[in-house]
Design a protein around this motif. Sequence first.
Motif, mmCIF file in Angstrom:
data_model
loop_
_atom_site.group_PDB
_atom_site.id
_atom_site.type_symbol
_atom_site.label_atom_id
_atom_site.label_comp_id
_atom_site.label_asym_id
_atom_site.label_seq_id
_atom_site.Cartn_x
_atom_site.Cartn_y
_atom_site.Cartn_z
ATOM 1 N N LYS A 49 -43.786 4.816 63.983
ATOM 2 C CA LYS A 49 -42.975 5.629 63.070
ATOM 3 C C LYS A 49 -42.741 7.020 63.641
ATOM 4 N N SER A 83 -48.319 2.638 58.014
ATOM 5 C CA SER A 83 -47.556 1.658 57.248
ATOM 6 C C SER A 83 -46.395 1.086 58.046
ATOM 7 N N ALA A 127 -44.025 -0.582 56.456
ATOM 8 C CA ALA A 127 -42.897 -0.300 55.561
ATOM 9 C C ALA A 127 -42.263 1.056 55.856
ATOM 10 N N HIS A 128 -43.079 2.023 56.217
ATOM 11 C CA HIS A 128 -42.541 3.351 56.520
ATOM 12 C C HIS A 128 -41.732 3.357 57.812
ATOM 13 N N GLU A 182 -38.280 2.534 56.701
ATOM 14 C CA GLU A 182 -37.664 3.702 56.080
ATOM 15 C C GLU A 182 -37.209 4.699 57.139
ATOM 16 N N ARG A 241 -36.042 1.918 51.008
ATOM 17 C CA ARG A 241 -37.337 1.328 50.744
ATOM 18 C C ARG A 241 -37.420 -0.026 51.453
ATOM 19 N N ASP A 274 -50.819 -2.124 52.963
ATOM 20 C CA ASP A 274 -49.751 -1.256 53.461
ATOM 21 C C ASP A 274 -49.255 -0.383 52.310
ATOM 22 N N GLY A 330 -46.813 1.689 52.063
ATOM 23 C CA GLY A 330 -45.373 1.641 51.846
ATOM 24 C C GLY A 330 -44.929 0.370 51.155
ATOM 25 N N ASP A 364 -45.735 0.727 47.430
ATOM 26 C CA ASP A 364 -44.727 1.560 46.758
ATOM 27 C C ASP A 364 -43.436 0.786 46.534
#
Length: 452
Positions: A225, A285, A287-288, A291, A297, A338, A340, A343
């Motif tokens: 990331k 994460s 997921a991040h 993003e 998301r 995770d 992210g 969320d």
Amino acid sequence: MINQNKIIETIKMIEKEKLDIRTITMGISLMDCCDSDGKRARQKIYDKITRYAERLVSVGNEIEREYGIPIINKRISVTPISLVAGCSGDENYVEFAKILDKAASTVGVNFIGGFSALIHKGYSEGDRKLIASIPEALSVTEKVCSSVNIATSRAGINMDAVRDMGEVIKKTAELTKDTDGLGCAKLVIFANAVEDNPFMAGAFHGVGEAECVINVGVSGPGVVKKALESVKGESFDVVAETIKKTAFKITRMGQLVAAEASRRLEVPFGIIDLSLAPTPAVGDSVAHIFEEMGLERAGAPGTTAALAMLNDAVKKGGVMAASRVGGLSGAFIPVSEDAGMIDAVLEGALNLEKLEAMTCVCSVGLDMIAIPGDTSAETISAIIADEAAIGVINNKTTAVRIIPAPGKVVGDMVEFGGLLGRAPVMQVSKFSSSDFIKRGGQIPAPIHSFKN
């Protein structure tokens, strides 16, 4: 010559971006522990594990101190216990799980994997006894992890096993209801399971492996990331290249640790698994990463494409950095592990159906997902069947690690703690799959599997 800038860069990755060695896993063959007397077999198992892994934790700690590289877990994987215990006259294999747990505690590892069975084409008597023992075994042990392979691209899907594993998951959840079904977090149902996976809960030491090996799993979602932050707005060609270069750096660190562990323990080096394995910690994460690529998301349209590119770029970068790459290698998408992903579920961006689509292109499958406690065994079996079909048709490893949390409903939160994190209870289809699962039998292998 050592480059000072590279040293500083690595220190920054470790201190600021959550770079670590997720696990050093020692694989140990137990085939020579087979005995017609279960008590003697268990003593052999305990003696062998404690002899081979006696220095595993201390050596891991030494490397961590000397190189300043965090090594989060030290673990053991063993030969599928159904193969070993099947030689005994025991009718129940819970005592085998207990001896694994005792051995793991003695040597100080986090987890031991291999309370496992390979039943993709049918059951042996040992397989049946082990599977019947799983719920109790996972409820009375702390460190033991279990896995069952129910499908391969060459054999198809054993739908009798799929049906049975839905029942096993429900019973395991019930026996561990005081911890929100925690036993299910230590149980993985595979299609196309690999023999050299260092990650739990699915690790086992395959029959094609050497007597004893060291497998290392690296991780670094936060590093990826951070690297992508420097290429905001650039094309995906640049994004893919950036991920490849970052994966190379991460994997080189893993190669160093693997070589050192192998040398000090005098055990052959097996593989590096270069999976991006997230944790609940902030800044760690997968997921991040999505993003950072431009999705609001995880779960938004485009997520599957983003994950496909991430998985591929990680493998391309990592495979050039290590002498042997194996395991699962790519990107994991566990929900509870995770921040992210959690969320995204809570905000309604990510649901079970989208996660299933994402498993077509990730490293494994539906991982650490909490569902309502009253979900039927048949529905759980059908979820397993869907995931197995993705693996079988696409000739890839897929898996299900799902927790029907007793007493919980959609919107509740299940707390596991540690690396297992916390999981929002996700909605499952209300429509029945019961008659489908009751058919049993074998879904045949796909036509493209018949290669020689």
